[in-house]
Scaffold this motif. Structure first.
Motif, short mmCIF file in Angstrom:
data_model
loop_
_atom_site.label_atom_id
_atom_site.label_comp_id
_atom_site.label_asym_id
_atom_site.label_seq_id
_atom_site.Cartn_x
_atom_site.Cartn_y
_atom_site.Cartn_z
N PHE A 1 -1.08 16.64 -53.08
CA PHE A 1 -1.81 16.15 -51.91
C PHE A 1 -1.62 14.64 -51.72
N ILE A 2 -0.96 13.99 -52.66
CA ILE A 2 -0.60 12.58 -52.46
C ILE A 2 0.82 12.56 -51.90
N SER A 3 0.92 12.29 -50.63
CA SER A 3 2.21 12.45 -49.95
C SER A 3 3.17 11.32 -50.28
N CYS A 4 4.43 11.57 -50.02
CA CYS A 4 5.48 10.58 -50.29
C CYS A 4 5.25 9.29 -49.49
N VAL B 1 12.98 10.59 -38.94
CA VAL B 1 12.63 11.96 -39.35
C VAL B 1 11.34 12.41 -38.69
N LYS B 2 10.23 11.68 -38.92
CA LYS B 2 8.95 12.05 -38.34
C LYS B 2 8.10 10.80 -38.21
N ARG B 3 7.95 10.31 -37.00
CA ARG B 3 7.29 9.03 -36.79
C ARG B 3 5.82 9.06 -37.16
N LEU B 4 5.20 10.23 -37.08
CA LEU B 4 3.78 10.32 -37.42
C LEU B 4 3.53 9.97 -38.89
N VAL C 1 -5.90 9.45 -44.51
CA VAL C 1 -5.12 9.59 -43.28
C VAL C 1 -4.15 10.77 -43.40
N SER C 2 -3.50 10.90 -44.57
CA SER C 2 -2.60 12.04 -44.77
C SER C 2 -3.37 13.35 -44.67
N GLY C 3 -4.59 13.38 -45.24
CA GLY C 3 -5.41 14.59 -45.17
C GLY C 3 -5.80 14.93 -43.74
N ILE C 4 -6.14 13.89 -42.96
CA ILE C 4 -6.50 14.13 -41.56
C ILE C 4 -5.32 14.70 -40.79
N LEU C 5 -4.13 14.14 -41.00
CA LEU C 5 -2.94 14.65 -40.32
C LEU C 5 -2.63 16.09 -40.74
N LEU C 6 -2.84 16.37 -42.04
CA LEU C 6 -2.62 17.74 -42.52
C LEU C 6 -3.62 18.70 -41.89
N LEU C 7 -4.90 18.31 -41.84
CA LEU C 7 -5.92 19.17 -41.24
C LEU C 7 -5.67 19.35 -39.75
N SER D 1 -2.78 19.42 -38.26
CA SER D 1 -1.69 20.39 -38.07
C SER D 1 -2.17 21.82 -38.33
N ILE D 2 -3.19 21.98 -39.20
CA ILE D 2 -3.77 23.30 -39.43
C ILE D 2 -4.65 23.72 -38.25
N ALA D 3 -5.41 22.75 -37.74
CA ALA D 3 -6.33 23.06 -36.63
C ALA D 3 -5.60 23.22 -35.30
N ARG D 4 -4.45 22.64 -35.16
CA ARG D 4 -3.70 22.74 -33.91
C ARG D 4 -2.27 23.19 -34.19
N PRO D 5 -2.10 24.46 -34.61
CA PRO D 5 -0.75 24.96 -34.89
C PRO D 5 0.05 25.05 -33.59
N PRO D 6 1.35 24.94 -33.66
CA PRO D 6 2.15 25.06 -32.44
C PRO D 6 2.05 26.46 -31.86
N LEU D 7 1.84 26.54 -30.55
CA LEU D 7 1.73 27.83 -29.85
C LEU D 7 2.78 27.85 -28.74
N GLN D 8 3.62 28.87 -28.75
CA GLN D 8 4.62 29.04 -27.69
C GLN D 8 4.17 30.18 -26.79
N VAL D 9 3.98 29.89 -25.50
CA VAL D 9 3.52 30.90 -24.54
C VAL D 9 4.63 31.08 -23.50
N SER D 10 5.08 32.31 -23.30
CA SER D 10 6.15 32.58 -22.34
C SER D 10 5.83 33.86 -21.58
N GLY D 11 6.51 34.04 -20.46
CA GLY D 11 6.33 35.25 -19.65
C GLY D 11 5.39 35.01 -18.49
N GLN D 12 5.42 35.97 -17.52
CA GLN D 12 4.56 35.89 -16.34
C GLN D 12 3.56 37.04 -16.33
N GLY D 13 4.02 38.26 -15.96
CA GLY D 13 3.11 39.41 -15.93
C GLY D 13 2.59 39.74 -17.32
N THR D 14 3.46 39.71 -18.32
CA THR D 14 3.06 39.92 -19.71
C THR D 14 3.29 38.62 -20.46
N LEU D 15 2.19 38.05 -20.98
CA LEU D 15 2.28 36.79 -21.71
C LEU D 15 2.59 37.07 -23.18
#
Length: 597
Positions: free
Chosen positions: A136-139, A418-421, A447-453, A455-469
């Motif tokens: 949990f101690i990040s690089c 690599v990752k500016r955050l 701060v690392s813990g907050i960023l980790l939490l 990413s857990i609380a807001r996972p990436p969601l991909q939504v596609s389609g029209q009639g059927t989502l």
């Protein structure tokens, strides 16, 4: 009567467990004379490095010089028996000395008690297999800390290079006072310090540019290579020896323009219990008050010691093709600190510089540490009178030369690409460490813990389609994320011009918890009120078992999203999803009473 197993398998199991706890039993039966020769060379070479560094690092820790030597031999002996990396050497380091300076208040009593308590914590972590906590101690936090430590330790030694006294230890006050009093510089100390720095830098560069040699080369070539390599490797000892001879010559002439280390008590440290109280003018300070004074240091010191040691062990194990046991490394570190506290040691950890020297000299087993420890004991027994003449400017040059390479300017550019955050915890740790080391580490971890939490609380969601989502979460769902998932699905589904169907593709979801199941039950009910169907597809076995056990009303699942799309016309709760239908005729048993509408 309980039946006993065969004695031979039980004996083998017992021996396996013993070898795991005493790694020395794994390599000692195979020890050869060839290994002995290489281990002796490596042990002597590291010993020539550790003695001047130990004297210098005690200055960083704010302790008398002898405490650096007291901290340099027990770890060598303990790690020989308990360590799993052949290259690692334990002892005082710049990072640990800086932490001790912050939490031991320049008091040897606090430093020795901190060693004992840190060792106990490390032992407990090893016995409970808690090594994963180090992950949990990040690089970025580690890099920010080491880079800031490189600057603060280096500038802390500028006063010794310039021969200034009475400079405060707080970084910003130190910078101010050093610049304000730079006119009081002692020329002798400044000239010697700069010469030592130049010599160390030149020898380091010489070693890095040495061309490889082979047995086919002429004897003179191989001999010259060996001489240059030895001088470059033992550069700390050579520079300190040269500076000591210069100081001794001035002493014989009756004038001394250099600030000297001074008297160091001769002899080995007494073996005694670590102090659990401290005598003060008004009485005795109890153990509880001393622990309160050290505060967060009781977490930071053992954790940072373990991070440093295990990172070094992993790096050299990968380079030299062997494996280490992180939990056994915790035990080795814990025993080294607990036993070291009986000999007035301050906390020790793995040294990257000395470990690199150990590896480059071809050490074969941890037995090289026995030779290094023996050299430190011989120095304490017979050479402390000679240490009187070592100039402080030379020791300051040794420290600066050791810590400057710890500053990693490339990490900022690398994280930007690599990752500016990740620059956020790096910069927070880096900047706060100039205020106080403990604040920098704690702030970076938070701060690392907050960023980790996040990413857990807001996972990436991909939504596609029209009639059927088609909704595809990019990672597992945990309880902080379910409200976000519900909001996204409901906002997209209810904003559609006509009722639609929704497919939740779960192939990336490997686990869910109770709160997620409750949220999915509420989502099914809410969508059903608006005439919208929700189907699940590509469920992993563990997730499917949890949802089936919950008996969700209207729950339908399919092996793939294509099949779910073909059946999307079926009404929620219908039979079109058979045989994967798991509907219930009653309200979901998962929903708490207040949630059932």
């Amino acid at each position: 009567m309980w039946a006993r197993g065969p004695p031979e398998p039980r004996r083998r199991c017992w021996l396996r467990a013993l070898r795991r706890r005493l790694p020395v039993l794994g390599w000692l039966p195979r020890y050869s004379p060839g290994w002995l020769q290489l281990d002796l060379i490596a042990g002597v070479t590291v010993g020539l490095t550790v003695v001047p560094q130990a004297l210098a690092y005690a200055e960083v820790a704010g302790l008398p010089p002898q405490y650096g030597l007291y901290s340099s031999f027990v770890g060598c002996f303990v790690y020989c028996f308990l360590g799993t990396a052949k290259d690692v050497t334990l002892g005082p380091t710049a990072i640990m000395s800086l932490l001790v300076s912050s939490y031991a208040f320049h008091d040897p009593v606090y430093a020795v008690l901190l060693t004992f308590l840190s060792g106990c914590i490390q032992l407990a972590m090893g016995l409970l297999h808690l090594g994963f906590l180090l992950d949990f101690i990040s690089c970025p936090v580690i890099k920010g800390f080491t880079s800031a430590a490189s600057i603060t330790i280096s500038f802390n030694q500028v006063k010794n290079i310039l021969g200034l006294h009475g400079i405060p230890r707080q970084f910003f006050l130190q910078v101010y006072e050093t610049l304000r009093r730079i006119g009081e510089t002692r020329p002798g100390d400044a000239i010697l310090g700069l010469v030592c720095l130049a010599a160390l830098a030149g020898l380091r560069a010489m070693k890095s540019r040495l061309p490889p040699t082979s047995h086919t080369e002429p004897l003179a070539t191989r001999a010259s290579y060996l001489i240059v390599w030895t001088c470059a490797t033992a550069r700390n000892a050579l520079v300190v020896l040269f500076a000591g001879l210069v100081a001794y010559c001035f002493q014989l002439r009756g004038s001394q323009p250099l600030t000297l280390t001074g008297s160091i008590p001769q002899g080995l440290p007494p073996c005694r219990l670590p102090p659990f109280s401290k005598a003060v003018p008004n009485g005795t300070m109890p153990f509880g008050t001393m622990v309160e004074d050290m505060g967060v240091g009781l977490a930071v010191v053992p954790l940072m010691g373990l991070v440093e040691t295990i990172a070094i062990a992993k790096a050299f194990a990968s380079q030299n093709d062997y494996r280490i046991d992180p939990n056994q490394e915790l035990l080795a570190m814990g025993f080294a600190n607990v036993l070291g506290s009986f000999f007035s040691s301050y906390p020790v950890t793995g040294s990257f510089g000395r470990t690199a020297v150990n590896a480059q000299t071809g050490v074969c087993t941890p037995a090289g540490g026995l030779v290094t420890g023996a050299l430190v004991l011989l120095s304490l027994a017979y050479l402390t009178s000679l240490f009187y003449y070592i100039p402080k400017a030379a020791l300051a040059a040794v420290i600066i030369s050791a810590v400057v390479p710890m500053f990693d300017a490339r990490i900022f550019r690398m994280l930007w690409r690599v990752k500016r955050l990740d620059l956020v915890p790096l910069c927070v740790t880096f900047l706060f460490c100039f205020w106080e080391v403990q604040y920098g580490i704690v702030a970076g971890v938070l701060v690392s813990g907050i960023l980790l939490l996040y990413s857990i609380a807001r996972p990436p969601l991909q939504v596609s389609g029209q009639g059927t989502l088609l909704v595809q979460p990019g990672s597992s769902l945990h309880f902080p994320a379910i409200e976000h998932l519900r909001d996204v699905i409901c906002s997209r589904a209810l904003s559609a011009p006509s009722p639609c169907s929704i497919i939740l593709d779960c192939h990336r979801i490997s686990s869910i918890d109770y709160t997620v199941v409750v949220g999915l039950a509420e989502l099914l009910q809410e969508l059903r009120k608006h005439g919208i169907s929700l189907a699940f597809c590509s469920l992993q076995d563990q997730v499917l078992r949890a949802l089936l056990a919950a008996d969700l009303e209207g729950f339908r699942h399919f092996p793939s999203w294509e099949e779910a799309e073909r059946c999307s016309g079926a009404e929620p709760g219908g039979s079109g999803a058979a045989p994967f239908d798991s509907t219930s005729t009653s309200e979901s048993s998962l929903l708490p009473t207040g949630l059932i509408q």
